[in-house]
Design a protein around this motif. Sequence first.
Motif, PDB file in Angstrom:
ATOM      1  N   ALA A 272       0.808  -1.228   0.000  1.00 59.35           N
ATOM      2  CA  ALA A 272       0.000   0.000   0.000  1.00 59.35           C
ATOM      3  C   ALA A 272       0.837   1.271   0.000  1.00 59.35           C
TER       4      ALA A 272
ATOM      5  N   ASP B 180       6.501  -9.241   4.420  1.00 53.47           N
ATOM      6  CA  ASP B 180       7.039  -9.403   3.076  1.00 53.47           C
ATOM      7  C   ASP B 180       6.023 -10.212   2.266  1.00 53.47           C
TER       8      ASP B 180
ATOM      9  N   GLU C  59      -1.471  -2.277  -6.389  1.00 50.09           N
ATOM     10  CA  GLU C  59      -1.269  -1.172  -7.332  1.00 50.09           C
ATOM     11  C   GLU C  59       0.223  -0.972  -7.528  1.00 50.09           C
ATOM     12  N   CYS C  60       0.708  -1.427  -8.670  1.00 45.38           N
ATOM     13  CA  CYS C  60       2.121  -1.278  -9.007  1.00 45.38           C
ATOM     14  C   CYS C  60       3.020  -1.979  -7.989  1.00 45.38           C
TER      15      CYS C  60
HETATM   16  N1  SAM Z   1       0.445   0.831  -3.958  1.00 36.45           N
HETATM   17  C1  SAM Z   1       1.060   2.124  -3.670  1.00 36.45           C
HETATM   18  C2  SAM Z   1       0.652   3.143  -4.704  1.00 36.45           C
HETATM   19  O1  SAM Z   1       0.263   2.743  -5.795  1.00 36.45           O
HETATM   20  O2  SAM Z   1       0.733   4.330  -4.430  1.00 36.45           O
HETATM   21  C3  SAM Z   1       2.582   2.015  -3.640  1.00 36.45           C
HETATM   22  C4  SAM Z   1       3.200   1.553  -4.923  1.00 36.45           C
HETATM   23  S1  SAM Z   1       4.976   1.435  -4.867  1.00 36.45           S
HETATM   24  C5  SAM Z   1       5.342   1.553  -6.574  1.00 36.45           C
HETATM   25  C6  SAM Z   1       5.290  -0.290  -4.515  1.00 36.45           C
HETATM   26  C7  SAM Z   1       5.072  -0.654  -3.049  1.00 36.45           C
HETATM   27  O3  SAM Z   1       5.107  -2.069  -2.889  1.00 36.45           O
HETATM   28  C8  SAM Z   1       6.164  -0.079  -2.144  1.00 36.45           C
HETATM   29  O4  SAM Z   1       5.570   0.567  -1.049  1.00 36.45           O
HETATM   30  C9  SAM Z   1       6.944  -1.316  -1.733  1.00 36.45           C
HETATM   31  O5  SAM Z   1       7.542  -1.182  -0.448  1.00 36.45           O
HETATM   32  C10 SAM Z   1       5.871  -2.395  -1.751  1.00 36.45           C
HETATM   33  N2  SAM Z   1       6.421  -3.741  -1.935  1.00 36.45           N
HETATM   34  C11 SAM Z   1       7.080  -4.218  -3.021  1.00 36.45           C
HETATM   35  N3  SAM Z   1       7.476  -5.488  -2.811  1.00 36.45           N
HETATM   36  C12 SAM Z   1       7.047  -5.829  -1.571  1.00 36.45           C
HETATM   37  C13 SAM Z   1       7.159  -7.006  -0.776  1.00 36.45           C
HETATM   38  N4  SAM Z   1       7.802  -8.094  -1.218  1.00 36.45           N
HETATM   39  N5  SAM Z   1       6.610  -7.015   0.455  1.00 36.45           N
HETATM   40  C14 SAM Z   1       5.956  -5.917   0.921  1.00 36.45           C
HETATM   41  N6  SAM Z   1       5.828  -4.771   0.218  1.00 36.45           N
HETATM   42  C15 SAM Z   1       6.370  -4.720  -1.007  1.00 36.45           C
END
Ligand code: SAM
Length: 318
Positions: free
Chosen positions: A83, A155, A182-183
């Motif tokens: 998020a 994670d 989202e992304c």
């Molecule tokens: N969903 C939000 C938005 O669209 O504004 C944030 C998008 S950001 C591009 C990707 C997010 O996914 C980051 O906050 C990152 O820390 C989280 N993330 C990526 N891989 C992850 C993992 N293995 N476990 C937990 N969080 C993860």
Amino acid sequence: TGPDEADEAVRGTCEDASVCKRFAVSVGYWKDPYIQHFVRQAKERKAPEINRGYYARVHGVSYLIKAFLQKTQCNSQIVNLGAGMDTLFWRLKDENLLPRKYFEVDFPMIVARKIHNIKSKPPLSKPIMESHSGDSLLIDSHSLDSSRYSIVGADLRSSSDLEEKLRKHSLDTHLPTLLVAECVLVYMTPQQSASLLKWAASTFPVAMVINYEQVNMRDRFGQIMIENLQRRHCNLAGVELCSSLDSQRERLLGSGWDNAHAVDMMKVYSFLPQADVRRIEALEFLDEKELFEQLMQHYCICWASKDSSNLGLANIDF
Ligand code: SAM
């Protein structure tokens, strides 16, 4: 880059996304009075095509979320995966659209930062307190659990740990549940995201999943975008496999979901309420229409559902 550095770069993408959202909000693309409490204002202007892209992303995703809330009459849960600094909980509360419980998950380090902001800013903490009932509001540096809002550090590559932590915060797998990514999935390997999608499909009998990410990366333009992102040391592990809208749908169907859809962001843009689209198109002059369209064709929203109770989740579409 080693594994820790790669994860650090992925965490950095959270900052990127919310800085861009805050910038677009400051220009007037949409209203979000909460984002300013989570990130600084951008140092430089963002290009108009970037702002329009975020506009389509935020509105496209929230259109599907609201359709889910309507079908379930808010008698449901939302689990926002990765998020980051997303403000949807606060915006839904303002619109009287809160589900029974709204969960957020991200890396513990990101969660700690989000909780710090919530604790120190009354505009963020008040809505959580207002929607809370009973006395067991749990808050420490890595997790927060109230009756309607919960955030956990985990994670996403480990579903068992994720499920255990969510269950501790009273996740009810028998409630209709919407999972939003989202992304996010693009930062995992295809195996890791498939196992997350399979976990979700097998854990919740009535559910929907929304995934926003890159698509159609095989042409030259897509290649340039990947190179740009990789220059920022992000590990875009998932890009290769999900190269087309068809493979996005197949990936969902192959992980135990039914009724899978995938549309590129140019389509989403054309489905959004056109009066508001005209309003935002008047905000900033966009020189390169074609460039914008190409950019939008390299991102997509995919969604799928599992609906044994026949709530009509399968009919959700733009
Ligand atoms: N969903 C939000 C938005 O669209 O504004 C944030 C998008 S950001 C591009 C990707 C997010 O996914 C980051 O906050 C990152 O820390 C989280 N993330 C990526 N891989 C992850 C993992 N293995 N476990 C937990 N969080 C993860």
